[in-house]
Design an enzyme around this catalytic site. Structure first.
Site, PDB file in Angstrom:
ATOM      1  N   GLY A  24       1.389   4.461   4.484  1.00 43.56           N
ATOM      2  CA  GLY A  24       2.327   3.422   3.609  1.00 43.56           C
ATOM      3  C   GLY A  24       2.535   2.187   4.386  1.00 43.56           C
ATOM      4  O   GLY A  24       2.870   2.234   5.596  1.00 43.56           O
ATOM      5  N   SER A  25       2.279   1.057   3.677  1.00 40.62           N
ATOM      6  CA  SER A  25       2.374  -0.261   4.442  1.00 40.62           C
ATOM      7  C   SER A  25       2.118  -1.441   3.654  1.00 40.62           C
ATOM      8  O   SER A  25       2.468  -1.350   2.528  1.00 40.62           O
ATOM      9  CB  SER A  25       1.049  -0.262   5.773  1.00 40.62           C
ATOM     10  OG  SER A  25      -0.072   0.202   5.013  1.00 40.62           O
ATOM     11  N   ARG A  26       1.676  -2.542   4.405  1.00 35.82           N
ATOM     12  CA  ARG A  26       1.614  -3.552   3.523  1.00 35.82           C
ATOM     13  C   ARG A  26       0.882  -4.479   4.263  1.00 35.82           C
ATOM     14  O   ARG A  26       0.552  -4.525   5.515  1.00 35.82           O
ATOM     15  CB  ARG A  26       2.831  -4.557   3.641  1.00 35.82           C
ATOM     16  CG  ARG A  26       2.976  -5.837   2.780  1.00 35.82           C
ATOM     17  CD  ARG A  26       4.625  -6.563   2.777  1.00 35.82           C
ATOM     18  NE  ARG A  26       4.451  -7.638   2.798  1.00 35.82           N
ATOM     19  CZ  ARG A  26       5.713  -8.485   2.766  1.00 35.82           C
ATOM     20  NH1 ARG A  26       6.565  -7.722   2.965  1.00 35.82           N
ATOM     21  NH2 ARG A  26       5.667  -9.628   3.078  1.00 35.82           N
ATOM     22  N   ILE A  49       0.993  -1.343  -0.133  1.00 33.41           N
ATOM     23  CA  ILE A  49       0.057   0.027  -0.121  1.00 33.41           C
ATOM     24  C   ILE A  49       0.842   1.369   0.048  1.00 33.41           C
ATOM     25  O   ILE A  49       1.654   1.553   0.996  1.00 33.41           O
ATOM     26  CB  ILE A  49      -0.978  -0.049   1.428  1.00 33.41           C
ATOM     27  CG1 ILE A  49      -1.542  -1.217   1.251  1.00 33.41           C
ATOM     28  CG2 ILE A  49      -2.003   1.061   1.106  1.00 33.41           C
ATOM     29  CD1 ILE A  49      -2.271  -1.377   2.824  1.00 33.41           C
TER      30      ILE A  49
END
Length: 222
Positions: A189-191, A101
């Site tokens: 921001g990430s996953r 993301i």
């Protein structure tokens, strides 16, 4: 529509920005004040964009037909699709789908299936770059397991990235949840990793862009 995680933040931010703008107009030259005001407007517009929460329309007849379909839990890009041994809860070989993301994607995380929450746990950790493989278990993350009506167990992992500093997860054990409802939110921001049964049918490929709550990523075994 603004996500509930952003409403108070946006209120406090606009108050702070207005106070700063008032002060600079008192003490600084007009041209500098206009430039700072314009920059503040750009920053605030991005924050509104970041906390957006698009509504998802569903068709009841399609929901019945696609009962065994898994939807993407997040907006982003498919980083990897691989067979792995999941050793935290499922303790068996699964297919892991990782979704990156970016700061420009919608950051709402959604339940990929309907069912009952049977496991939910938060882990503190590092903030490595989210697309690294080791970030899945070394970074700050939450793990949620959902059991569907067909007894399939889906494990979902929210992973903080290099910029992300806060994971919000609404999942509670024994809760009954619906596909596409809000699971949580990861800021900046990430996953997200999702682990599905090894004999599931995969509908997406590496590098593909997906939309949370809309893109079908797999079909579960019946």
């Amino acid at each position: 529509m603004i996500h509930k995680e952003g409403k108070l933040f946006l209120i406090y931010t606009i108050i702070l920005l207005l106070l700063i703008i008032i002060l600079i107009f008192i003490f600084l030259p007009k041209k500098i004040c206009i430039a700072i005001s314009f920059l503040s407007l750009i920053i605030y517009s991005f924050l509104i964009f970041f906390f957006r929460n698009p509504k998802i329309k569903t068709n009841f007849s399609n929901e019945i037909k696609k009962r065994n379909f898994v939807v993407s839990p997040a907006d982003g890009k498919i980083l990897m699709i691989e067979k792995v041994f999941e050793n935290e809860y499922l303790k068996k070989k699964c297919i892991k789908i990782s979704i990156f993301i970016s700061p420009f994607n919608v950051h709402v995380n959604r339940y990929p299936v309907s069912g009952q929450i049977i496991y939910s746990k938060y882990y503190p950790g590092k903030h490595l770059i989210a697309w690294l493989k080791k970030s899945s278990f070394k970074n700050e993350h939450t793990t949620v397991v959902i059991k569907t009506e067909n007894k399939n167990k889906i494990l979902l992992r929210q992973i903080a990235g290099f910029i992300a500093r806060r994971i919000v997860c609404y999942a509670k054990e024994k809760f009954i949840v619906k596909k596409r409802d809000d699971l949580g939110f990861i800021k900046f921001g990430s996953r997200v990793d999702i682990f599905i049964p090894i004999n599931s049918k995969i509908l997406i490929k590496k590098g593909e862009k997906v939309i949370g709550g809309i893109t079908d990523i797999s079909i579960l075994p019946k």
